[in-house]
Motif scaffolding. Structure first.
Motif, PDB file in Angstrom:
ATOM      1  N   ASP A   6       7.451  29.011  -2.869  1.00  0.00           N
ATOM      2  CA  ASP A   6       6.667  27.774  -2.992  1.00  0.00           C
ATOM      3  C   ASP A   6       7.354  26.694  -3.819  1.00  0.00           C
ATOM      4  OD1 ASP A   6       4.668  28.924  -1.480  1.00  0.00           O
ATOM      5  OD2 ASP A   6       3.570  29.650  -3.221  1.00  0.00           O
ATOM      6  N   GLU A   7       8.645  26.831  -4.076  1.00  0.00           N
ATOM      7  CA  GLU A   7       9.363  25.762  -4.779  1.00  0.00           C
ATOM      8  C   GLU A   7      10.452  25.260  -3.854  1.00  0.00           C
ATOM      9  OE1 GLU A   7       9.427  23.055  -7.582  1.00  0.00           O
ATOM     10  OE2 GLU A   7       8.161  24.826  -7.836  1.00  0.00           O
ATOM     11  N   PRO A   8      10.229  24.124  -3.165  1.00  0.00           N
ATOM     12  CA  PRO A   8      11.179  23.662  -2.148  1.00  0.00           C
ATOM     13  C   PRO A   8      12.515  23.233  -2.739  1.00  0.00           C
ATOM     14  CG  PRO A   8       9.481  22.010  -2.541  1.00  0.00           C
ATOM     15  CD  PRO A   8       9.065  23.228  -3.296  1.00  0.00           C
ATOM     16  N   VAL A   9      13.573  23.467  -1.984  1.00  0.00           N
ATOM     17  CA  VAL A   9      14.922  23.081  -2.392  1.00  0.00           C
ATOM     18  C   VAL A   9      15.139  21.612  -2.037  1.00  0.00           C
ATOM     19  CG1 VAL A   9      17.384  23.597  -2.137  1.00  0.00           C
ATOM     20  CG2 VAL A   9      15.686  25.441  -1.977  1.00  0.00           C
ATOM     21  N   VAL A  10      15.733  20.863  -2.958  1.00  0.00           N
ATOM     22  CA  VAL A  10      15.902  19.421  -2.764  1.00  0.00           C
ATOM     23  C   VAL A  10      16.667  19.116  -1.479  1.00  0.00           C
ATOM     24  CG1 VAL A  10      16.895  17.314  -3.732  1.00  0.00           C
ATOM     25  CG2 VAL A  10      15.777  18.964  -5.244  1.00  0.00           C
ATOM     26  N   SER A  11      17.726  19.848  -1.209  1.00  0.00           N
ATOM     27  CA  SER A  11      18.528  19.576  -0.012  1.00  0.00           C
ATOM     28  C   SER A  11      17.718  19.790   1.262  1.00  0.00           C
ATOM     29  CB  SER A  11      19.782  20.455   0.001  1.00  0.00           C
ATOM     30  OG  SER A  11      19.432  21.826  -0.031  1.00  0.00           O
ATOM     31  N   ASP A  12      16.827  20.780   1.262  1.00  0.00           N
ATOM     32  CA  ASP A  12      15.997  21.027   2.445  1.00  0.00           C
ATOM     33  C   ASP A  12      15.021  19.875   2.688  1.00  0.00           C
ATOM     34  OD1 ASP A  12      17.256  23.443   2.830  1.00  0.00           O
ATOM     35  OD2 ASP A  12      15.684  24.634   1.878  1.00  0.00           O
TER      36      ASP A  12
ATOM     37  N   HIS B  41       4.605  17.300  -4.557  1.00  0.00           N
ATOM     38  CA  HIS B  41       4.570  18.757  -4.560  1.00  0.00           C
ATOM     39  C   HIS B  41       3.603  19.226  -5.649  1.00  0.00           C
ATOM     40  CE1 HIS B  41       5.660  22.864  -4.183  1.00  0.00           C
ATOM     41  NE2 HIS B  41       6.284  22.927  -5.336  1.00  0.00           N
ATOM     42  N   THR B  42       2.635  20.013  -5.269  1.00  0.00           N
ATOM     43  CA  THR B  42       1.627  20.482  -6.235  1.00  0.00           C
ATOM     44  C   THR B  42       2.191  21.670  -7.011  1.00  0.00           C
ATOM     45  OG1 THR B  42       0.636  21.824  -4.487  1.00  0.00           O
ATOM     46  CG2 THR B  42      -0.315  19.652  -4.875  1.00  0.00           C
ATOM     47  N   SER B  43       3.158  21.367  -7.861  1.00  0.00           N
ATOM     48  CA  SER B  43       3.893  22.429  -8.554  1.00  0.00           C
ATOM     49  C   SER B  43       3.119  23.038  -9.712  1.00  0.00           C
ATOM     50  CB  SER B  43       5.232  21.885  -9.070  1.00  0.00           C
ATOM     51  OG  SER B  43       5.020  20.795  -9.944  1.00  0.00           O
TER      52      SER B  43
ATOM     53  N   THR C  52       0.821  -1.205   0.000  1.00  0.00           N
ATOM     54  CA  THR C  52       0.000   0.000   0.000  1.00  0.00           C
ATOM     55  C   THR C  52       0.858   1.260   0.000  1.00  0.00           C
ATOM     56  OG1 THR C  52      -1.745  -1.128   1.216  1.00  0.00           O
ATOM     57  CG2 THR C  52      -1.806   1.263   1.239  1.00  0.00           C
ATOM     58  N   VAL C  53       0.395   2.249  -0.781  1.00  0.00           N
ATOM     59  CA  VAL C  53       0.987   3.585  -0.797  1.00  0.00           C
ATOM     60  C   VAL C  53      -0.053   4.555  -0.247  1.00  0.00           C
ATOM     61  CG1 VAL C  53       1.822   5.465  -2.254  1.00  0.00           C
ATOM     62  CG2 VAL C  53       2.517   3.116  -2.738  1.00  0.00           C
ATOM     63  N   VAL C  54       0.303   5.300   0.773  1.00  0.00           N
ATOM     64  CA  VAL C  54      -0.609   6.269   1.391  1.00  0.00           C
ATOM     65  C   VAL C  54      -0.278   7.655   0.847  1.00  0.00           C
ATOM     66  CG1 VAL C  54      -1.401   7.297   3.546  1.00  0.00           C
ATOM     67  CG2 VAL C  54      -0.775   4.870   3.474  1.00  0.00           C
ATOM     68  N   ALA C  55      -1.306   8.349   0.320  1.00  0.00           N
ATOM     69  CA  ALA C  55      -1.101   9.676  -0.261  1.00  0.00           C
ATOM     70  C   ALA C  55      -2.292  10.568   0.045  1.00  0.00           C
ATOM     71  CB  ALA C  55      -0.893   9.573  -1.769  1.00  0.00           C
ATOM     72  N   SER C  56      -2.031  11.853   0.162  1.00  0.00           N
ATOM     73  CA  SER C  56      -3.084  12.831   0.425  1.00  0.00           C
ATOM     74  C   SER C  56      -3.923  13.068  -0.831  1.00  0.00           C
ATOM     75  CB  SER C  56      -2.474  14.159   0.877  1.00  0.00           C
ATOM     76  OG  SER C  56      -3.438  15.184   0.877  1.00  0.00           O
ATOM     77  N   ARG C  57      -5.228  13.180  -0.653  1.00  0.00           N
ATOM     78  CA  ARG C  57      -6.114  13.469  -1.784  1.00  0.00           C
ATOM     79  C   ARG C  57      -5.732  14.784  -2.466  1.00  0.00           C
ATOM     80  NH1 ARG C  57      -9.859  10.871   1.564  1.00  0.00           N
ATOM     81  NH2 ARG C  57     -10.891   9.135   0.500  1.00  0.00           N
ATOM     82  N   GLY C  58      -5.297  15.740  -1.682  1.00  0.00           N
ATOM     83  CA  GLY C  58      -4.957  17.038  -2.248  1.00  0.00           C
ATOM     84  C   GLY C  58      -3.672  17.055  -3.048  1.00  0.00           C
ATOM     85  N   GLU C  59      -2.950  15.917  -3.057  1.00  0.00           N
ATOM     86  CA  GLU C  59      -1.673  15.851  -3.776  1.00  0.00           C
ATOM     87  C   GLU C  59      -1.690  14.840  -4.912  1.00  0.00           C
ATOM     88  OE1 GLU C  59       1.265  15.073  -0.820  1.00  0.00           O
ATOM     89  OE2 GLU C  59       1.036  17.021   0.161  1.00  0.00           O
TER      90      GLU C  59
ATOM     91  N   VAL D  58       8.168   2.621   7.613  1.00  0.00           N
ATOM     92  CA  VAL D  58       7.794   2.757   6.208  1.00  0.00           C
ATOM     93  C   VAL D  58       8.669   3.827   5.563  1.00  0.00           C
ATOM     94  CG1 VAL D  58       5.427   1.999   6.619  1.00  0.00           C
ATOM     95  CG2 VAL D  58       5.971   4.451   6.705  1.00  0.00           C
ATOM     96  N   ILE D  59       8.621   3.899   4.253  1.00  0.00           N
ATOM     97  CA  ILE D  59       9.448   4.841   3.495  1.00  0.00           C
ATOM     98  C   ILE D  59       8.643   6.107   3.212  1.00  0.00           C
ATOM     99  CG2 ILE D  59      10.615   5.227   1.283  1.00  0.00           C
ATOM    100  CD1 ILE D  59      11.090   2.183   1.184  1.00  0.00           C
ATOM    101  N   LEU D  60       9.273   7.259   3.390  1.00  0.00           N
ATOM    102  CA  LEU D  60       8.669   8.534   3.007  1.00  0.00           C
ATOM    103  C   LEU D  60       9.332   9.018   1.729  1.00  0.00           C
ATOM    104  CD1 LEU D  60       6.843  10.983   3.456  1.00  0.00           C
ATOM    105  CD2 LEU D  60       8.638  11.958   4.928  1.00  0.00           C
ATOM    106  N   MET D  61       8.520   9.123   0.670  1.00  0.00           N
ATOM    107  CA  MET D  61       8.998   9.612  -0.625  1.00  0.00           C
ATOM    108  C   MET D  61       8.310  10.924  -0.959  1.00  0.00           C
ATOM    109  SD  MET D  61       8.746   6.436  -3.241  1.00  0.00           S
ATOM    110  CE  MET D  61       9.506   4.878  -2.831  1.00  0.00           C
ATOM    111  N   GLU D  62       9.000  11.731  -1.774  1.00  0.00           N
ATOM    112  CA  GLU D  62       8.365  12.946  -2.277  1.00  0.00           C
ATOM    113  C   GLU D  62       8.668  13.119  -3.759  1.00  0.00           C
ATOM    114  OE1 GLU D  62       7.489  17.618  -1.295  1.00  0.00           O
ATOM    115  OE2 GLU D  62       8.495  16.331   0.166  1.00  0.00           O
ATOM    116  N   ASP D  63       7.592  13.299  -4.528  1.00  0.00           N
ATOM    117  CA  ASP D  63       7.693  13.592  -5.960  1.00  0.00           C
ATOM    118  C   ASP D  63       7.606  15.101  -6.111  1.00  0.00           C
ATOM    119  OD1 ASP D  63       7.439  13.896  -8.683  1.00  0.00           O
ATOM    120  OD2 ASP D  63       5.384  13.134  -8.762  1.00  0.00           O
TER     121      ASP D  63
END
Length: 463
Positions: free
Chosen positions: A273-279, A225-227, A168-175, A252-257
């Motif tokens: 509103d554009e996050p830096v990868v290192s952050d 990220h809702t870019s 299972t992958v858990v994700a927010s509806r808003g994303e 579990v693993i936390l991933m971000e697209d």
């Protein structure tokens, strides 16, 4: 009554004419036949539609010239350079990021002969194509390890297949975003073999929503990220650091697209509103996926950075071979990444970033130079007009950039017809239409492209 179609010659008889036979010899028999069929078919269609008129002189020079023009047009590459005067810097339909000269030079060097794509000069044995950029990506992002595939959608797919297939992958509806070409994140998750579990609502998702959704079958918490859109007003989302702690506690693993992804903070320059990868990685996200051809300013690529054990699993997965990056894109990416290291200044050396932050005075000066070129042509040219440019590429929605456009109108052509003529110039010029004028936005036109823009308009003005 005589059937006008009977006056149309046979292809074979046309091929026997000296001028046409010369074309077949100069080009090829097949190309000449194709061009002849195109002309005859067009004439037949016109006659059938009742457009009676004088047929061309099939043995004349004008007819041979038309056939030659058709052959040359068919030989013109379909994928070709254009001048982006739309005001959209990362224009998806126009190839996204303009590459730096260093990237172009590296691509040419690698393409012109053999290369070290998968060869280790130290050992004299087989190497890995991923080694060429991994250290650079880790240096610039703080990641433990990294790997690169052919685009960001492939990066997401590979990451999910290798870590969550059958789970299972858990994700927010808003994303649960949809990107260009109607590719939807829920569909990508389904194709990976994972099961999507949506949490929260469109505008609000809390940490407790994720916490309540995790069970023995959960493999991944996926943030996106809702870019390419923005939800404003009554909204809420958990902090990444809180999600990271939850993921670690529950194993579990936390991933971000990220979709796009930047290596430097753009907020001081007014683009938020554009996050830096290192952050993101510092916040505890295990794996982050981002594009090479958007705000990073390189070629099409999907970059995956994060925990070494997860990246190792991705490298060895069978899907990797299907989505691996090619040598030309890899060469361009390596050269682009090096522009983020001293003594280079990425704001000056990466064309996308330079276009984003070029002072408005320089954009205005470029517009003034083009206007001076156009004044003697007899076109109706407005003065430089203030306008808004956009980042594009599905990034920074709702944020515009100050720009200056040159508005052009023609004495007899409509704005649509003028835009069409510009699209068919030797180097096509792509602008936008506003208030029955063609606007050529100077933020997305470089200095060395100005003469070609002027040449295209000069040809149109000459008739």
């Amino acid at each position: 009554m005589t059937n006008p179609l009977s006056d149309l010659p046979q292809i074979q008889s046309l091929l026997s004419q000296p001028l046409i036979a010369a074309l077949a010899s100069r080009y090829s028999h097949a190309e000449t036949v194709e061009a002849l069929r195109g002309v005859i078919d067009a004439l037949r269609k016109a006659l059938l539609n009742g457009h009676e008129g004088t047929l061309p002189e099939f043995e004349g020079q004008a007819f041979a010239a038309e056939i030659e023009a058709r052959i040359e047009a068919a030989r013109t590459p379909s994928l070709r350079p254009v001048i982006n005067a739309t005001g959209i810097i990362i224009h998806t339909n126009l190839g996204r990021a303009r590459l730096a000269p260093q990237a172009l030079a590296q691509m040419q060097a690698v393409a012109s002969g053999a290369s070290t794509l998968e060869y280790n000069l130290e050992t004299g044995k087989r190497g890995s194509r991923h080694d060429h950029v991994e250290a650079l990506i880790c240096e610039l992002t703080g990641a433990e390890a990294a790997v690169v595939v052919n685009n960001c959608a492939a990066a997401v797919m590979l990451s999910l297949v290798a870590t969550a297939s059958g789970r299972t992958v858990v994700a927010s509806r808003g994303e649960l975003v949809e990107i260009g070409g109607a590719f939807r994140l829920p569909d990508v998750i389904a194709q990976s073999g994972a099961v999507l579990r949506e949490v929260g609502t469109t505008n609000k998702t809390r940490l407790s929503d994720y916490e309540g959704a995790i069970d023995a079958e959960t493999a991944v918490l996926l943030k996106s990220h809702t870019s390419n859109f923005r939800i404003v007003g009554f909204t809420a989302a958990p902090d990444r650091r809180d999600l990271a702690r939850l993921a670690q506690e529950r194993g579990v693993i936390l991933m971000e697209d990220l979709g796009s992804g930047v290596l430097i903070d753009l907020a001081p320059f007014g683009l938020v509103d554009e996050p830096v990868v290192s952050d993101i990685l510092k916040a505890g996200v295990d794996l982050v996926m981002f594009s090479g051809d958007k705000l990073l300013g390189g070629p099409q690529a999907g970059i995956i950075a994060g925990r070494a054990d997860i990246v190792a699993a991705l490298r060895s997965h069978p899907l990797m071979r299907a989505v691996r990056i090619d040598k030309l894109s890899l060469a361009a990416l390596e050269a682009t990444l090096r522009l983020y290291r001293p003594p280079h200044d990425p704001l000056q050396d990466v064309p996308v970033l330079r276009a984003l932050f070029e002072p408005i005075e320089m954009v205005r000066a470029r517009a003034a130079r083009l206007i001076e070129e156009l004044r003697p042509l007899g076109l109706r040219v407005a003065e430089a007009e203030d306008c808004a440019a956009y980042v594009g590429g599905g990034t920074l929605p709702g944020q515009d950039l100050p720009s200056v456009a040159v508005a052009v109108a023609h004495g007899t052509l409509s704005a649509e017809a003028l835009a069409a003529r510009l699209r068919h110039a030797a180097t096509p010029v792509i602008g936008r239409i506003e208030r029955q004028r063609v606007l050529l936005d100077m933020r997305t036109v470089s200095d060395d492209e100005l003469p070609r823009v002027a040449a295209a308009l000069r040809e149109i003005a000459a008739g």
